[in-house]
Design an enzyme around this catalytic site. Structure first.
Site, PDB file in Angstrom:
ATOM      1  N   HIS A  64      28.595  -2.291  26.447  1.00 21.18           N
ATOM      2  CA  HIS A  64      29.725  -3.163  26.086  1.00 21.18           C
ATOM      3  C   HIS A  64      30.808  -3.196  27.167  1.00 21.18           C
ATOM      4  O   HIS A  64      31.359  -4.251  27.471  1.00 21.18           O
ATOM      5  CB  HIS A  64      30.311  -2.711  24.747  1.00 21.18           C
ATOM      6  CG  HIS A  64      31.095  -3.762  24.042  1.00 21.18           C
ATOM      7  ND1 HIS A  64      31.080  -3.914  22.686  1.00 21.18           N
ATOM      8  CD2 HIS A  64      31.929  -4.720  24.494  1.00 21.18           C
ATOM      9  CE1 HIS A  64      31.869  -4.926  22.342  1.00 21.18           C
ATOM     10  NE2 HIS A  64      32.402  -5.426  23.430  1.00 21.18           N
ATOM     11  N   TYR A  90      32.015  -4.399  16.628  1.00 17.85           N
ATOM     12  CA  TYR A  90      32.551  -5.440  15.735  1.00 17.85           C
ATOM     13  C   TYR A  90      32.465  -5.018  14.259  1.00 17.85           C
ATOM     14  O   TYR A  90      33.047  -5.672  13.386  1.00 17.85           O
ATOM     15  CB  TYR A  90      31.837  -6.786  15.935  1.00 17.85           C
ATOM     16  CG  TYR A  90      31.890  -7.331  17.349  1.00 17.85           C
ATOM     17  CD1 TYR A  90      32.797  -6.835  18.283  1.00 17.85           C
ATOM     18  CD2 TYR A  90      31.028  -8.341  17.770  1.00 17.85           C
ATOM     19  CE1 TYR A  90      32.834  -7.324  19.590  1.00 17.85           C
ATOM     20  CE2 TYR A  90      31.069  -8.842  19.071  1.00 17.85           C
ATOM     21  CZ  TYR A  90      31.968  -8.324  19.977  1.00 17.85           C
ATOM     22  OH  TYR A  90      31.999  -8.806  21.256  1.00 17.85           O
ATOM     23  N   ASP A 120      25.415 -13.221  19.321  1.00 18.08           N
ATOM     24  CA  ASP A 120      25.928 -12.068  20.076  1.00 18.08           C
ATOM     25  C   ASP A 120      26.663 -11.132  19.120  1.00 18.08           C
ATOM     26  O   ASP A 120      27.620 -11.538  18.454  1.00 18.08           O
ATOM     27  CB  ASP A 120      26.903 -12.556  21.152  1.00 18.08           C
ATOM     28  CG  ASP A 120      27.498 -11.400  21.939  1.00 18.08           C
ATOM     29  OD1 ASP A 120      26.779 -10.850  22.789  1.00 18.08           O
ATOM     30  OD2 ASP A 120      28.663 -11.030  21.684  1.00 18.08           O
ATOM     31  N   LYS A 171      25.444  -4.610  21.332  1.00 16.07           N
ATOM     32  CA  LYS A 171      26.025  -3.855  22.453  1.00 16.07           C
ATOM     33  C   LYS A 171      26.294  -2.407  22.078  1.00 16.07           C
ATOM     34  O   LYS A 171      26.706  -2.105  20.964  1.00 16.07           O
ATOM     35  CB  LYS A 171      27.354  -4.487  22.897  1.00 16.07           C
ATOM     36  CG  LYS A 171      27.323  -5.980  23.089  1.00 16.07           C
ATOM     37  CD  LYS A 171      28.622  -6.498  23.691  1.00 16.07           C
ATOM     38  CE  LYS A 171      28.741  -8.004  23.533  1.00 16.07           C
ATOM     39  NZ  LYS A 171      29.245  -8.429  22.228  1.00 16.07           N
ATOM     40  N   LEU A 205      36.569 -21.188  25.394  1.00 11.40           N
ATOM     41  CA  LEU A 205      37.682 -22.018  24.904  1.00 11.40           C
ATOM     42  C   LEU A 205      39.002 -21.270  25.058  1.00 11.40           C
ATOM     43  O   LEU A 205      39.999 -21.598  24.409  1.00 11.40           O
ATOM     44  CB  LEU A 205      37.472 -22.375  23.421  1.00 11.40           C
ATOM     45  CG  LEU A 205      36.139 -23.044  23.059  1.00 11.40           C
ATOM     46  CD1 LEU A 205      36.081 -23.356  21.563  1.00 11.40           C
ATOM     47  CD2 LEU A 205      35.935 -24.321  23.879  1.00 11.40           C
ATOM     48  N   GLY A 240      29.169 -16.182  18.988  1.00  4.26           N
ATOM     49  CA  GLY A 240      29.686 -14.813  19.007  1.00  4.26           C
ATOM     50  C   GLY A 240      30.142 -14.388  17.627  1.00  4.26           C
ATOM     51  O   GLY A 240      30.682 -15.194  16.862  1.00  4.26           O
ATOM     52  N   THR A 241      29.932 -13.109  17.309  1.00  4.46           N
ATOM     53  CA  THR A 241      30.221 -12.653  15.943  1.00  4.46           C
ATOM     54  C   THR A 241      31.434 -11.731  15.873  1.00  4.46           C
ATOM     55  O   THR A 241      31.538 -10.922  14.953  1.00  4.46           O
ATOM     56  CB  THR A 241      28.987 -11.949  15.338  1.00  4.46           C
ATOM     57  OG1 THR A 241      28.724 -10.762  16.102  1.00  4.46           O
ATOM     58  CG2 THR A 241      27.769 -12.854  15.346  1.00  4.46           C
ATOM     59  N   LYS A 298      34.488 -20.910  13.311  1.00  2.00           N
ATOM     60  CA  LYS A 298      34.490 -20.208  12.028  1.00  2.00           C
ATOM     61  C   LYS A 298      34.069 -21.123  10.867  1.00  2.00           C
ATOM     62  O   LYS A 298      33.672 -20.640   9.823  1.00  2.00           O
ATOM     63  CB  LYS A 298      35.875 -19.627  11.727  1.00  2.00           C
ATOM     64  CG  LYS A 298      36.497 -18.809  12.853  1.00  2.00           C
ATOM     65  CD  LYS A 298      36.019 -17.392  12.876  1.00  2.00           C
ATOM     66  CE  LYS A 298      36.775 -16.493  13.853  1.00  2.00           C
ATOM     67  NZ  LYS A 298      37.668 -17.073  14.833  1.00  2.00           N
TER      68      LYS A 298
HETATM   69  N1  LIG Z   1      32.279  -8.534  25.855  1.00  2.00           N
HETATM   70  C1  LIG Z   1      33.510  -8.587  25.416  1.00  2.00           C
HETATM   71  O1  LIG Z   1      34.335  -7.742  25.698  1.00  2.00           O
HETATM   72  C2  LIG Z   1      33.927  -9.727  24.554  1.00  2.00           C
HETATM   73  C3  LIG Z   1      35.280  -9.991  24.342  1.00  2.00           C
HETATM   74  C4  LIG Z   1      35.622 -11.079  23.533  1.00  2.00           C
HETATM   75  C5  LIG Z   1      34.622 -11.872  22.962  1.00  2.00           C
HETATM   76  N2  LIG Z   1      33.312 -11.567  23.171  1.00  2.00           N
HETATM   77  C6  LIG Z   1      32.235 -12.357  22.550  1.00  2.00           C
HETATM   78  O2  LIG Z   1      32.475 -13.711  22.791  1.00  2.00           O
HETATM   79  C7  LIG Z   1      32.466 -14.407  21.539  1.00  2.00           C
HETATM   80  C8  LIG Z   1      33.275 -15.646  21.678  1.00  2.00           C
HETATM   81  O3  LIG Z   1      34.644 -15.401  21.341  1.00  2.00           O
HETATM   82  P1  LIG Z   1      35.814 -16.093  22.032  1.00  2.00           P
HETATM   83  O4  LIG Z   1      37.054 -15.854  21.308  1.00  2.00           O
HETATM   84  O5  LIG Z   1      35.717 -15.629  23.418  1.00  2.00           O
HETATM   85  O6  LIG Z   1      35.383 -17.634  21.874  1.00  2.00           O
HETATM   86  P2  LIG Z   1      36.156 -18.966  22.146  1.00  2.00           P
HETATM   87  O7  LIG Z   1      35.162 -20.003  21.803  1.00  2.00           O
HETATM   88  O8  LIG Z   1      36.812 -18.995  23.490  1.00  2.00           O
HETATM   89  O9  LIG Z   1      37.352 -18.956  21.111  1.00  2.00           O
HETATM   90  C9  LIG Z   1      37.153 -18.945  19.734  1.00  2.00           C
HETATM   91  C10 LIG Z   1      38.394 -19.554  19.101  1.00  2.00           C
HETATM   92  O10 LIG Z   1      38.362 -20.945  19.387  1.00  2.00           O
HETATM   93  C11 LIG Z   1      38.502 -21.683  18.198  1.00  2.00           C
HETATM   94  N3  LIG Z   1      37.459 -22.719  18.161  1.00  2.00           N
HETATM   95  C12 LIG Z   1      36.131 -22.559  18.005  1.00  2.00           C
HETATM   96  N4  LIG Z   1      35.496 -23.740  18.047  1.00  2.00           N
HETATM   97  C13 LIG Z   1      36.464 -24.662  18.228  1.00  2.00           C
HETATM   98  C14 LIG Z   1      36.456 -26.065  18.342  1.00  2.00           C
HETATM   99  N5  LIG Z   1      35.309 -26.753  18.266  1.00  2.00           N
HETATM  100  N6  LIG Z   1      37.651 -26.698  18.531  1.00  2.00           N
HETATM  101  C15 LIG Z   1      38.806 -26.012  18.600  1.00  2.00           C
HETATM  102  N7  LIG Z   1      38.876 -24.683  18.482  1.00  2.00           N
HETATM  103  C16 LIG Z   1      37.719 -24.017  18.302  1.00  2.00           C
HETATM  104  C17 LIG Z   1      38.273 -20.732  17.042  1.00  2.00           C
HETATM  105  O11 LIG Z   1      39.268 -21.032  16.116  1.00  2.00           O
HETATM  106  P3  LIG Z   1      39.044 -20.841  14.523  1.00  2.00           P
HETATM  107  O12 LIG Z   1      39.126 -19.373  14.327  1.00  2.00           O
HETATM  108  O13 LIG Z   1      40.205 -21.560  13.960  1.00  2.00           O
HETATM  109  O14 LIG Z   1      37.704 -21.449  14.196  1.00  2.00           O
HETATM  110  C18 LIG Z   1      38.460 -19.370  17.629  1.00  2.00           C
HETATM  111  O15 LIG Z   1      39.763 -18.873  17.347  1.00  2.00           O
HETATM  112  C19 LIG Z   1      32.931 -13.360  20.543  1.00  2.00           C
HETATM  113  O16 LIG Z   1      32.632 -13.673  19.205  1.00  2.00           O
HETATM  114  C20 LIG Z   1      32.154 -12.180  21.040  1.00  2.00           C
HETATM  115  O17 LIG Z   1      30.805 -12.291  20.632  1.00  2.00           O
HETATM  116  C21 LIG Z   1      32.957 -10.537  23.973  1.00  2.00           C
END
Ligand SMILES: NC(=O)c1ccc[n+]([C@@H]2O[C@H](COP(=O)([O-])OP(=O)(O)OC[C@H]3O[C@@H](n4cnc5c(N)ncnc54)[C@H](OP(=O)(O)O)[C@@H]3O)[C@@H](O)[C@H]2O)c1
Length: 314
Positions: A119, A57, A52, A86, A220, A27-28, A265
């Site tokens: 979205h 964004y 994604d 999206k 996560l 995800g970006t 990241k």
């Molecule tokens: N449709 C929607 O409304 C919506 C909403 C939210 C997200 N999304 C999408 O979903 C994507 C995923 O985002 P998310 O925040 O949901 O993802 P996530 O994987 O649940 O959380 C990402 C966070 O987890 C940490 N992380 C990543 N890899 C890790 C690892 N191997 N070990 C420990 N911590 C780790 C990262 O920390 P660091 O920053 O320290 O690396 C980051 O802060 C987004 O980029 C976006 O594309 C969509």
């Protein structure tokens, strides 16, 4: 669902022969432009082939730049990656859909998309302001367009060969069912928050019955601590099988038949998050039995992105 122990290669077929979505998605949603480029590059190098994006964004240009450079450097063909973007809430009017799509494509530097999503199911006042508000700070919604109107405009994009598949994001069963039932081109994918604290079992079952790919974001729990990464069930399984808590959570998501989006990241985290393998069956069942319930995003009820203030756990 996967007999193969190499979950990294799992790809889920999309309806209407629209290709396959690699289950492990990057995800970006990254606010810093430089970090967007380095993280996207690192994800591609680590093996991620599903990206994604979203006009909301505001970094499609940087993602596109990283993808173009990464494909050239790694001798990777465009067809070997799966790219989604999206349509934002302020572009739901049918006449705004194709221009928004074309602008995203131009920023990404691509000539087709694998998947285009609405979205959120909420239409905001049409225009260039992505967050229209009245003087009291209340969101200005657009009540003169329906989700089905917007969906039909997306169907036209598929007809014209501009994107291979279309879907919805931040949607619940109540909004998904009528679109599914009326659509000429059925939604191929829905993207929703899901993790062991929000398994969305009923929605997942509906998707499986109707050939819709369930794409989980926040696998996560957005990396929040305390949270899923520190859950005692997850950390105990991780210690037992010699994997990290993140790898356990991502493997669980793929094993239950969903695709996922995660946002490492750094290069080290990208390699860690891509390096998942099948969990023992008893571990999957232990995670399925977790009782904590927590939704992290209120976007499904308002269309406004952002976390629910802490204390939202049920
Ligand atoms: N449709 C929607 O409304 C919506 C909403 C939210 C997200 N999304 C999408 O979903 C994507 C995923 O985002 P998310 O925040 O949901 O993802 P996530 O994987 O649940 O959380 C990402 C966070 O987890 C940490 N992380 C990543 N890899 C890790 C690892 N191997 N070990 C420990 N911590 C780790 C990262 O920390 P660091 O920053 O320290 O690396 C980051 O802060 C987004 O980029 C976006 O594309 C969509």
């Amino acid at each position: 669902m996967n007999a193969s122990s190499d979950l990294r290669m799992t790809a889920i077929p999309l309806s209407h022969g629209a290709g396959r979505m690699p289950a492990l998605g990057f995800g970006t949603l990254i606010s810093d432009p430089t970090l967007t480029i380095t993280a996207t590059t690192a994800a591609l190098e680590a093996g991620f082939r599903h990206f994604d994006c979203a006009e909301r964004y505001r970094n499609e240009r940087e993602v596109g730049q990283a993808l173009q450079a990464g494909l050239a450097a790694g001798n990777i063909a465009r067809e070997d990656i799966f790219v989604t973007t999206k349509l934002w809430n302020s572009n739901h009017r049918p006449e705004r859909v194709e221009p928004a799509f074309t602008a995203s494509l131009e920023r990404l530097g691509l000539n087709y998309l694998d998947l285009y999503l609405i979205h959120t199911p909420f239409a905001f006042r049409p225009g260039d302001d992505q967050d229209p508000r009245d003087p009291n700070g209340n969101v200005l919604y657009d009540h003169d367009v329906t989700l089905l109107d917007t969906w039909k405009a997306l169907e036209t994009l598929v007809d014209h060969g501009k994107c291979r598949a279309i879907g919805l994001s931040d949607i619940g069963l109540n909004e998904l069912k009528p679109i599914y039932e009326s659509a000429r081109i059925k939604p191929a994918v829905i993207q929703v928050e899901s993790h062991p604290y929000l398994p969305e079992t009923e929605l997942l079952d509906y998707c499986k019955r109707n050939g819709i790919v369930f794409l989980a974001f926040a696998p996560l729990g957005h990396g929040m601590r305390p949270g899923l990464l520190e859950d005692s069930v997850i950390t105990a399984i991780a210690a037992r099988i010699g994997k990290t808590p993140a790898q356990v959570l991502l493997a669980w998501a793929v094993e239950r038949g969903t695709a996922l989006l995660t946002t490492p990241k750094s290069a080290a985290r990208a390699r860690e998050s891509f390096d998942i393998s099948a969990l023992p069956q008893d571990a999957v069942e232990e995670i399925d039995r977790i009782q904590t319930r927590q939704r992290l995003n209120a976007v499904v009820t308002t269309g406004v992105p952002g976390f629910i203030p802490s204390g939202g756990r049920t």
